[in-house]
Design an enzyme around this catalytic site. Sequence first.
Site, short mmCIF file in Angstrom:
data_model
loop_
_atom_site.label_atom_id
_atom_site.label_comp_id
_atom_site.label_asym_id
_atom_site.label_seq_id
_atom_site.Cartn_x
_atom_site.Cartn_y
_atom_site.Cartn_z
N SER A 100 0.82 -1.21 0.00
CA SER A 100 0.00 0.00 0.00
C SER A 100 0.86 1.27 0.00
O SER A 100 1.52 1.57 -0.98
CB SER A 100 -0.94 -0.04 1.21
OG SER A 100 -1.92 0.97 1.12
N LYS A 147 -12.65 7.68 -7.78
CA LYS A 147 -11.95 8.96 -7.89
C LYS A 147 -10.60 8.88 -7.18
O LYS A 147 -9.58 9.35 -7.71
CB LYS A 147 -12.80 10.07 -7.28
CG LYS A 147 -14.02 10.46 -8.10
CD LYS A 147 -14.77 11.61 -7.44
CE LYS A 147 -15.96 12.04 -8.30
NZ LYS A 147 -16.72 13.15 -7.67
#
Length: 439
Positions: A100, A147
Amino acid sequence: MHKWKLIFLTVIFLFIYSPVWAKTEIIYQVKIEGVINPVTERFLVNAINKAVKEEAVCLIIEMDTPGGLVSSTHNIVKEILNSKIPIITYISPRGARAASAGVFISLACDVIAMAPMTHIGAAHPVTMGSAPFQGEGTKSAGVMEDKITNDLVAGVKSIAEEKGRNIKWAEDAVRKSKSITEKEALNLKVIDFIAEDFSDLLKKLNGKIIKKKKETIKLVTKGIATQEIKMNFREKFLHAIAEPNVAYILLMLGIYGLIYEFASPGIGLGAVCGSICLILAFFGLQSLPINLAGLLLIILGFILLILEAFAPSHGLLSIGGGISLIFGSFILIDSSAAPFITISRNLILAVAICTALASFIAIGLSIRAHRRKVTTGKEGIIGESAIAKTKISKQGLVFAQGEIWEAITENEEVIEEGEKVKIVGMEGLKLKIRKFGNW
């Protein structure tokens, strides 16, 4: 006179150019472990600034992280990209990973190295506060997640392109949560090399050419001293409470502290300690992918346990509150989105057992209290024995429960002074009595 001038100039020359006063070259090293949070961000940014200010040869970041906050990651990446000195990521030790947030930090660095048996990837963003609800809310959450994903993809692609790394894999790491081993990363040109340990890393860095903006830097690490920049006590403490298990323990301690305060209000020790633990817990939980349903269940459990203190339900509210706390604990962290960031099941089970034991003890004490004979008031004195202090024909005085009472005979019988009698009732503040033989 010329002799003294010559000596003076010689001393000045030696003072300026003496090796004692020459700048010592150094390599700084920092270790990043656990979740990337505001504490990690502050520590790493300060380390970069220190290394730049002292014109270090380079800064080496030893990393082992499951990920963290996007905002903290963005700030760290920005500092790395604008650094005037080379910054190297070393994913270490064996078994470590850069997942991540670790992917973005690694790709932003000038050199990436990995230790054997390590991996990198799984950079898909985690939406904080997600919950398994259906309907329009899910669609809105999906649009927002798209988004965020698209924004992160654009960022990681530009970083990979700038650093000459595999752009396709960088995009897949974000969109598809792709994760690869150190050998796969080397073959895909994601990293620069594999280093067995820190000394091997320094050997392989020596002589490496790095392009830093418009400048080309040749790293010289052979014979250069290394110094580790460590977290201070405050940073270590704040970083420790951001660990999921520690944050969960603080959350439970805070809840039980407030429950204790509401159940037995007094000097406020439970409220003070509970409030402190809750504030620290919320600081730690802010960097974790919290599931809204789990948090609501924990809050519901807290409310039910508080209600038990004000409206005893023979344990029904306590049992419901305990069950709500346990189920909420199991789903508090969205482990499907962030598999490395979880609360230990053994810890949750330990809390469940303690909660169950406390509930059973509270229920047992409540039942025992309701079954216990009343010892105060009217109900507490009827049935007790007393001693006649005066001769009583219709009315007189008796000694009962350490006090002198006015008493009347129930059947107008005569009771002699010092005789033992039984209390059979009350009329106002007068006791109704009988002889023991007539009971």
